[in-house]
Design an enzyme around this catalytic site. Structure first.
Site, PDB file in Angstrom:
ATOM      1  N   ARG A  21     150.531   4.365 134.841  1.00  0.00           N
ATOM      2  CA  ARG A  21     151.373   3.653 133.826  1.00  0.00           C
ATOM      3  C   ARG A  21     152.903   3.565 134.206  1.00  0.00           C
ATOM      4  O   ARG A  21     153.592   2.600 133.698  1.00  0.00           O
ATOM      5  CB  ARG A  21     151.274   4.304 132.300  1.00  0.00           C
ATOM      6  CG  ARG A  21     149.930   3.972 131.868  1.00  0.00           C
ATOM      7  CD  ARG A  21     149.619   4.586 130.582  1.00  0.00           C
ATOM      8  NE  ARG A  21     150.355   5.946 130.164  1.00  0.00           N
ATOM      9  CZ  ARG A  21     149.039   6.820 130.102  1.00  0.00           C
ATOM     10  NH1 ARG A  21     147.830   6.601 130.441  1.00  0.00           N
ATOM     11  NH2 ARG A  21     149.300   8.012 129.879  1.00  0.00           N
ATOM     12  N   ASN A  41     135.022  18.923 128.813  1.00  0.00           N
ATOM     13  CA  ASN A  41     134.279  20.342 128.994  1.00  0.00           C
ATOM     14  C   ASN A  41     134.337  20.949 127.573  1.00  0.00           C
ATOM     15  O   ASN A  41     133.494  21.651 127.389  1.00  0.00           O
ATOM     16  CB  ASN A  41     135.057  21.009 129.966  1.00  0.00           C
ATOM     17  CG  ASN A  41     136.454  21.059 130.086  1.00  0.00           C
ATOM     18  OD1 ASN A  41     137.127  20.261 129.421  1.00  0.00           O
ATOM     19  ND2 ASN A  41     137.048  21.274 131.404  1.00  0.00           N
ATOM     20  N   CYS A  42     135.176  20.697 126.600  1.00  0.00           N
ATOM     21  CA  CYS A  42     135.208  21.437 125.380  1.00  0.00           C
ATOM     22  C   CYS A  42     134.109  21.008 124.628  1.00  0.00           C
ATOM     23  O   CYS A  42     133.748  21.755 123.829  1.00  0.00           O
ATOM     24  CB  CYS A  42     136.590  21.066 124.746  1.00  0.00           C
ATOM     25  SG  CYS A  42     138.030  21.490 125.664  1.00  0.00           S
ATOM     26  N   PRO A 285     158.854  21.228 147.011  1.00  0.00           N
ATOM     27  CA  PRO A 285     159.365  20.152 146.397  1.00  0.00           C
ATOM     28  C   PRO A 285     158.371  19.137 145.951  1.00  0.00           C
ATOM     29  O   PRO A 285     158.649  18.295 145.347  1.00  0.00           O
ATOM     30  CB  PRO A 285     160.848  19.983 147.121  1.00  0.00           C
ATOM     31  CG  PRO A 285     160.857  20.436 148.365  1.00  0.00           C
ATOM     32  CD  PRO A 285     159.937  21.764 148.339  1.00  0.00           C
ATOM     33  N   ILE A 287     155.189  19.498 145.923  1.00  0.00           N
ATOM     34  CA  ILE A 287     153.865  19.776 145.451  1.00  0.00           C
ATOM     35  C   ILE A 287     154.183  20.137 143.897  1.00  0.00           C
ATOM     36  O   ILE A 287     154.982  20.955 143.545  1.00  0.00           O
ATOM     37  CB  ILE A 287     153.369  20.958 146.214  1.00  0.00           C
ATOM     38  CG1 ILE A 287     153.314  20.520 147.665  1.00  0.00           C
ATOM     39  CG2 ILE A 287     151.932  21.365 145.505  1.00  0.00           C
ATOM     40  CD1 ILE A 287     152.438  21.511 148.603  1.00  0.00           C
ATOM     41  N   ALA A 289     152.037  20.977 139.952  1.00  0.00           N
ATOM     42  CA  ALA A 289     151.112  21.774 139.660  1.00  0.00           C
ATOM     43  C   ALA A 289     150.893  21.579 138.014  1.00  0.00           C
ATOM     44  O   ALA A 289     152.018  21.504 137.384  1.00  0.00           O
ATOM     45  CB  ALA A 289     150.680  22.986 140.028  1.00  0.00           C
ATOM     46  N   ASP A 292     145.089  24.793 133.955  1.00  0.00           N
ATOM     47  CA  ASP A 292     144.847  26.123 133.658  1.00  0.00           C
ATOM     48  C   ASP A 292     145.115  27.017 135.018  1.00  0.00           C
ATOM     49  O   ASP A 292     145.241  28.401 135.005  1.00  0.00           O
ATOM     50  CB  ASP A 292     143.324  26.097 133.615  1.00  0.00           C
ATOM     51  CG  ASP A 292     142.588  25.692 132.616  1.00  0.00           C
ATOM     52  OD1 ASP A 292     143.436  25.531 131.538  1.00  0.00           O
ATOM     53  OD2 ASP A 292     141.242  25.749 132.370  1.00  0.00           O
ATOM     54  N   LYS A 443     150.987  24.827  95.442  1.00  0.00           N
ATOM     55  CA  LYS A 443     151.742  25.780  96.469  1.00  0.00           C
ATOM     56  C   LYS A 443     150.818  25.835  97.384  1.00  0.00           C
ATOM     57  O   LYS A 443     149.869  26.653  97.289  1.00  0.00           O
ATOM     58  CB  LYS A 443     151.808  26.847  95.503  1.00  0.00           C
ATOM     59  CG  LYS A 443     153.201  26.974  94.632  1.00  0.00           C
ATOM     60  CD  LYS A 443     153.488  28.312  94.146  1.00  0.00           C
ATOM     61  CE  LYS A 443     153.761  28.260  92.575  1.00  0.00           C
ATOM     62  NZ  LYS A 443     153.468  29.483  91.978  1.00  0.00           N
TER      63      LYS A 443
HETATM   64  P1  FAD Z   1     139.785  21.525 134.587  1.00  0.00           P
HETATM   65  O1  FAD Z   1     139.564  20.733 133.532  1.00  0.00           O
HETATM   66  O2  FAD Z   1     138.783  22.739 134.889  1.00  0.00           O
HETATM   67  O3  FAD Z   1     139.393  20.638 135.936  1.00  0.00           O
HETATM   68  C1  FAD Z   1     139.925  21.244 137.279  1.00  0.00           C
HETATM   69  C2  FAD Z   1     139.001  20.560 138.279  1.00  0.00           C
HETATM   70  O4  FAD Z   1     139.463  20.816 139.477  1.00  0.00           O
HETATM   71  C3  FAD Z   1     137.447  21.036 138.124  1.00  0.00           C
HETATM   72  O5  FAD Z   1     136.677  19.922 137.915  1.00  0.00           O
HETATM   73  C4  FAD Z   1     137.213  21.437 139.756  1.00  0.00           C
HETATM   74  O6  FAD Z   1     136.218  21.072 140.110  1.00  0.00           O
HETATM   75  C5  FAD Z   1     138.491  20.694 140.465  1.00  0.00           C
HETATM   76  N1  FAD Z   1     138.799  21.436 141.751  1.00  0.00           N
HETATM   77  C6  FAD Z   1     139.038  22.849 141.612  1.00  0.00           C
HETATM   78  N2  FAD Z   1     139.544  22.944 142.916  1.00  0.00           N
HETATM   79  C7  FAD Z   1     139.223  22.031 143.646  1.00  0.00           C
HETATM   80  C8  FAD Z   1     139.418  21.649 145.006  1.00  0.00           C
HETATM   81  N3  FAD Z   1     139.844  22.427 145.901  1.00  0.00           N
HETATM   82  N4  FAD Z   1     139.271  20.265 145.610  1.00  0.00           N
HETATM   83  C9  FAD Z   1     138.911  19.365 144.503  1.00  0.00           C
HETATM   84  N5  FAD Z   1     138.627  19.663 143.399  1.00  0.00           N
HETATM   85  C10 FAD Z   1     138.716  20.916 142.879  1.00  0.00           C
HETATM   86  N6  FAD Z   1     140.442  24.063 125.672  1.00  0.00           N
HETATM   87  C11 FAD Z   1     140.903  24.062 124.438  1.00  0.00           C
HETATM   88  O7  FAD Z   1     142.049  23.698 124.335  1.00  0.00           O
HETATM   89  N7  FAD Z   1     140.026  23.804 123.435  1.00  0.00           N
HETATM   90  C12 FAD Z   1     138.603  24.015 123.483  1.00  0.00           C
HETATM   91  O8  FAD Z   1     137.958  23.757 122.503  1.00  0.00           O
HETATM   92  C13 FAD Z   1     138.182  24.313 124.670  1.00  0.00           C
HETATM   93  N8  FAD Z   1     136.829  24.252 124.976  1.00  0.00           N
HETATM   94  C14 FAD Z   1     136.363  24.597 126.131  1.00  0.00           C
HETATM   95  C15 FAD Z   1     134.870  24.746 126.342  1.00  0.00           C
HETATM   96  C16 FAD Z   1     134.567  25.049 127.565  1.00  0.00           C
HETATM   97  C17 FAD Z   1     133.191  25.080 127.535  1.00  0.00           C
HETATM   98  C18 FAD Z   1     135.532  25.015 128.666  1.00  0.00           C
HETATM   99  C19 FAD Z   1     134.779  25.264 130.129  1.00  0.00           C
HETATM  100  C20 FAD Z   1     136.584  24.987 128.525  1.00  0.00           C
HETATM  101  C21 FAD Z   1     137.204  24.617 127.298  1.00  0.00           C
HETATM  102  N9  FAD Z   1     138.709  24.518 126.979  1.00  0.00           N
HETATM  103  C22 FAD Z   1     139.085  24.687 125.761  1.00  0.00           C
HETATM  104  C23 FAD Z   1     139.470  24.800 128.079  1.00  0.00           C
HETATM  105  C24 FAD Z   1     139.766  23.596 128.613  1.00  0.00           C
HETATM  106  O9  FAD Z   1     138.763  22.753 128.984  1.00  0.00           O
HETATM  107  C25 FAD Z   1     140.737  23.603 129.945  1.00  0.00           C
HETATM  108  O10 FAD Z   1     141.977  24.269 129.545  1.00  0.00           O
HETATM  109  C26 FAD Z   1     141.241  22.308 130.704  1.00  0.00           C
HETATM  110  O11 FAD Z   1     140.117  21.694 131.011  1.00  0.00           O
HETATM  111  C27 FAD Z   1     142.019  22.604 131.929  1.00  0.00           C
HETATM  112  O12 FAD Z   1     142.200  21.336 132.406  1.00  0.00           O
HETATM  113  P2  FAD Z   1     142.398  21.561 134.224  1.00  0.00           P
HETATM  114  O13 FAD Z   1     142.663  20.041 134.571  1.00  0.00           O
HETATM  115  O14 FAD Z   1     143.484  22.489 134.397  1.00  0.00           O
HETATM  116  O15 FAD Z   1     141.325  22.000 134.592  1.00  0.00           O
END
Ligand code: FAD
Length: 834
Positions: A21, A41-42, A285, A287, A289, A292, A443
């Site tokens: 965007r 995933n949630c 500089p 890279i 992130a 999680d 209240k």
């Molecule tokens: P992710 O969404 O996990 O994505 C990371 C991706 O990176 C993955 O698909 C993985 O395959 C990929 N990856 C990793 N290493 C490599 C690599 N070397 N090369 C290529 N790809 C790679 N949070 C809330 O706030 N509320 C909720 O209700 C909630 N419920 C959840 C329920 C479940 C079952 C789960 C599993 C999580 C839940 N979470 C919830 C947490 C939330 O989903 C995560 O905090 C969020 O998805 C984090 O985002 P992310 O992109 O960091 O990681």
């Protein structure tokens, strides 16, 4: 610019979309090692539970939709295995065939998320042990569960059993969804509470609710070993119990995916996440992130922390994308706002917990309130447990936690906003929040928490905490200001029952220097008592934060009772054939709706219904107050009835109670420890015409009636004014009688207060407060006492003196003299002069 993103779910997909965007010409490649991108995933637990029936609804985007809408090059099943920071390339492995290639980048974003922790337990890698992170995990769990349930439905096997390891948010969501499908579920947790991100007292109501929905909960217990058996798995617990499971869900937490970053020599933070600055830039500089895998500064707590939550992941991704695209945007902090649904309950928190503040050595105070989610008289509400922690000097809000049924999410979000904006408890007092009966109270619970906390900061209120019991009450008089019924059901060992309504009168001869520790059910009545005593010169006063409701979250009542070593209360039904239980199913069925009523409302109503019922009748009572589960069995036992069933229903319970005895209700004296020997009779002389004193008389009278005792009340001199009709029929009066009738209060609604009358404002204020807290008004208490069988006797001598005619008095008032009263008193076990 060529932007390569590693990981394509929450943070990765957000980052890519925001970057597009802002930069239409950038080449954006998303490399995702799984077979899906941007999935919810949630939502995974809810598809297993078949709450979300359509699997495709979890696939928020596909590589094709992302290509069409945002011109993104999304490559699934592509794993990045190495980063060459000097050459600015990544090594990519095609997951399906194992071939590799190199991709160059100008800017690289790491959003690899987190992975499930697999504790080093024998058997943890067995095929029946599942984690839930990806679509594939969900599919595997669902396929196994569907198969087991079909076999059970076909009679080919017994019930399906699941063990969930870890009682965090995902573990509890899985427990709920597995139960929802009909599996038997045991949750095991190493900590001494479920929901480790919350403070203990907030987790307890949720734990009770979880148990009430049929899940087994094993606290301070780990899995020691898992073994395959012919029919599934045996899970051996650290306490040597063995649970058989057809399915094990491992939800013991997550750790950040940092292998790539570590191998590339990027800096990691103290908690093992990728270190980033406020622009989400790593130690390289070029890279970036997000999500999680990173650690970010806390909003309240010092230092950085991991916060594996979807909201922060998305916001961090947006910030990273903005900076990659040349803007200057900062991600300031993460406060860890989180929420979970556990069957009908909802719980969550924001900011710091008290446990974290303590560990960090940050000075703080806490308050607990237990208001309803919305107006009690509007259906569908129940008690909420709300705790806030704040700076003791400035009142700055440091955190908040809520557990309850309706309206938990909005209170959490208000608290989250307040924490984020650095607001104080004084701001919470002032917030003007949306109100109509289906949604809240004039209240709001947030205002209420603000009022209490502001009182503490201003020095208008001092608290003692259930957590500190028994040290907190050592050397002090413990005063229970609840009603005799509540006190009779359960009270703190050594507590004296001085109901609020009588406190002002009774405390007259108390030593003002003696330490006094007050309590009531939720902290409101004890606060009123606190203020009344404080202004009478009492110096060492404290009231229990959150009242007995919070206390019950910290202490097993049985333990407290055992500590008091009180003698067992003998049950009438067991000791007197007169009160023997009627045979099953011989009586009428009575339905009683007590939803929305807070303690002691349900017990009072139940007592009324039981008094009107015949022996053997069954009363089905619906209650939303969770405390009823503890109160009802005690009340039933004390009164010689039978608890036929007690089942969870919505936020509370539905109980069936069969009336015992042969018409008259059994009773117990409202003092724990006293053994019961027969139905009591209580006589009152109501001499005073002060509203508070007459209220006290009627509260005690109603309490005695609720306990099955008899009551006789003799109204003389000024007390008789309480029984006067507001608008008596017109009649001819002598001059003196006319003068008296003008000067004297015309009925229960017109009585003055003994103190703080404030030219009539005091009674108006107390009446309003009583109304808000659903304490019946004096006319209602009089009517209920009369309906409950109390004899209300007007003193004929007083009537003569003051020129009061029988027609001036309420219906049902008997007339009598001293002899009538003395006759009643001689048969009474208690006689009170008020
Ligand atoms: P992710 O969404 O996990 O994505 C990371 C991706 O990176 C993955 O698909 C993985 O395959 C990929 N990856 C990793 N290493 C490599 C690599 N070397 N090369 C290529 N790809 C790679 N949070 C809330 O706030 N509320 C909720 O209700 C909630 N419920 C959840 C329920 C479940 C079952 C789960 C599993 C999580 C839940 N979470 C919830 C947490 C939330 O989903 C995560 O905090 C969020 O998805 C984090 O985002 P992310 O992109 O960091 O990681």
């Amino acid at each position: 610019m060529k932007l390569v993103i590693v990981g394509g779910v929450a943070a990765g997909a957000s980052l890519a979309a925001r970057a597009r965007r802002l930069d239409e010409r950038a080449e954006i490649i998303v490399l995702e090692r799984g077979h899906h991108v941007s999935f919810a995933n949630c939502g995974l637990p809810y598809h297993i539970g078949e709450v979300i029936t359509d699997r495709s609804r979890l696939l928020v985007q596909t590589p094709e939709s992302l290509r069409e809408a945002l011109d993104l090059d999304v490559r699934t099943a592509h794993e990045v295995t190495a980063i060459d920071r000097v050459a600015k390339t990544v090594t990519v492995r095609r997951v399906d065939d194992g071939t590799e290639y190199t991709e160059s980048y100008d800017e690289l974003a790491l959003t690899p998320g987190a992975e499930a922790i697999r504790p080093p337990i024998p058997g943890i890698d067995l095929p029946g042990v599942h984690v839930l992170r990806r679509m594939g995990d969900m599919d595997a769990i669902k396929a196994r569960l569907d198969g087991l349930l079909s076999a059970a439905a076909a009679g080919e096997r017994g019930p399906v059993r699941a063990v969930v390891i870890g009682a965090g948010y995902i573990g509890l969501e899985m427990a709920e969804n597995l139960r929802h499908r009909g599996a038997e579920v045991d949750v095991i947790e190493l900590a001494d509470q479920i929901l480790p991100p919350l403070d203990h007292e907030l987790s307890v109501p949720v734990e009770s609710h979880l148990r009430s929905r049929g899940a087994g909960v094993h606290l301070e217990t780990g899995a020691a070993a898992l073994r395959e058996t012919v029919s599934g798995l045996d899970v051996e617990l650290t306490n040597h119990t063995v649970l058989h499971a057809d399915l094990v869900i491992l939800s013991a937490g997550v750790r950040p995916n940092t292998e790539l970053a570590r191998k590339a020599g990027l800096e990691l933070g103290p908690h093992g996440g990728i270190a980033v600055d406020t622009h989400m830039r790593t130690s390289d500089p070029h890279i970036w992130a997000a999500g999680d895998s990173v650690e970010t500064p806390g909003t309240v707590l010092p230092g950085t922390a991991l916060a594996p939550l979807a909201g922060p992941a998305n916001r961090q991704a947006r910030v990273a994308a903005e900076n990659i695209c040349g803007r200057d945007t900062e991600y300031r902090s993460t406060q860890g706002t989180s929420i979970v649904k556990v069957f009908d309950m909802v719980a969550g928190g924001t900011g710091a917990t008290q446990r974290q503040l303590r560990a960090a050595g940050i000075p703080h105070r806490a308050v607990h309130v237990h208001p309803s989610g919305h107006a009690g008289y509007y259906p569908g509400t129940a008690m909420m447990h709300l705790k806030i922690v704040f700076d003791p000097h400035t009142g700055r809000l440091l955190g908040g936690q809520v557990a309850g049924f309706d309206g938990v999410d909005k209170r959490l979000d208000v608290l989250a906003t307040a924490v984020r904006m650095g607001m104080t408890v004084f701001d919470l007092e002032e917030l003007e929040l949306a109100y109509a009966p289906p949604f809240g109270s004039a209240k709001d619970p947030i205002n209420m928490a603000g009022f209490v906390a502001a009182n503490v900061v201003r020095g208008d209120l001092e608290l003692w905490y259930a957590e500190d019991y028994p040290a907190a009450v050592e050397g002090a008089r413990i005063i229970d200001v609840r009603t005799p019924e509540e006190y009779g059901i359960w009270h703190l060992p050594g507590a004296e029952n001085v109901p609020l309504a009588s406190l002002r009168t009774v405390c007259g001869d108390w030593d003002t220097a003696t330490p006094i520790r007050l309590y009531c059910a939720v902290g409101f009545r004890s606060y009123l008592a606190y203020r009344a005593l404080r202004q009478r010169g009492f110096t060492d006063l404290k009231t229990l934060s959150g009242g007995s409701t919070t206390f019950r979250a910290w202490h097993e009542l049985d333990d407290v009772d055992a500590a008091a070593q009180r003698p067992p209360i003998e049950n009438y039904a067991e000791s007197h054939s007169l009160f023997a239980l009627a045979p099953t199913g011989v009586g009428a069925s009575i339905d009683l709706d007590c939803t929305g009523l807070a303690c002691p409302g349900p017990i009072m109503k139940l007592a009324e219904a039981a008094a009107a019922a015949s022996a053997g009748d069954e009363i089905t009572v619906h209650v939303s107050d969770p405390g009823f589960a503890t109160d009802a069995p005690a009340w039933v036992k004390r009164n010689g009835h039978e608890l036929v069933s007690l089942e969870p229903e919505g936020p509370g319970y539905v109980a069936v109670i069969r009336k015992g005895g042969a018409g008259s209700m059994a009773s117990a004296r409202p003092v724990a420890g006293a053994s019961v020997s027969g139905p009591g009779k209580n006589s009152f002389v109501v001499f005073s015409g002060d509203l508070d004193k007459v209220l006290a008389a009627f509260i005690i009278a109603n309490g005695a009636l609720a306990m099955g005792e008899q009551v006789s009340m003799f109204f003389t001199f000024w007390g008789l004014n309480a029984l006067r009709r507001e608008r008596p029929p017109r009649r001819q009066k002598k001059l003196m009688d006319r003068m008296f009738s003008v000067m004297m209060p015309s009925g229960a609604n017109d009585l003055p207060l003994s103190t703080m009358n404030l030219a009539g404002m005091g009674p108006v204020m107390i009446t309003n407060v009583m109304k808000q807290h659903k304490v019946p008004s004096l006319p209602e208490l009089i009517a209920s006492a009369h309906a409950g069988g109390a004899r209300l006797i007007g003193c004929t001598m007083t009537m003569d003196l003051l020129g009061i005619a029988p027609s001036d008095l309420l219906d049902g008032v008997e007339l009598g003299g001293v002899a009538t009263f003395l006759g009643e008193a001689s048969e009474s076990t208690t006689t009170l002069f008020i």
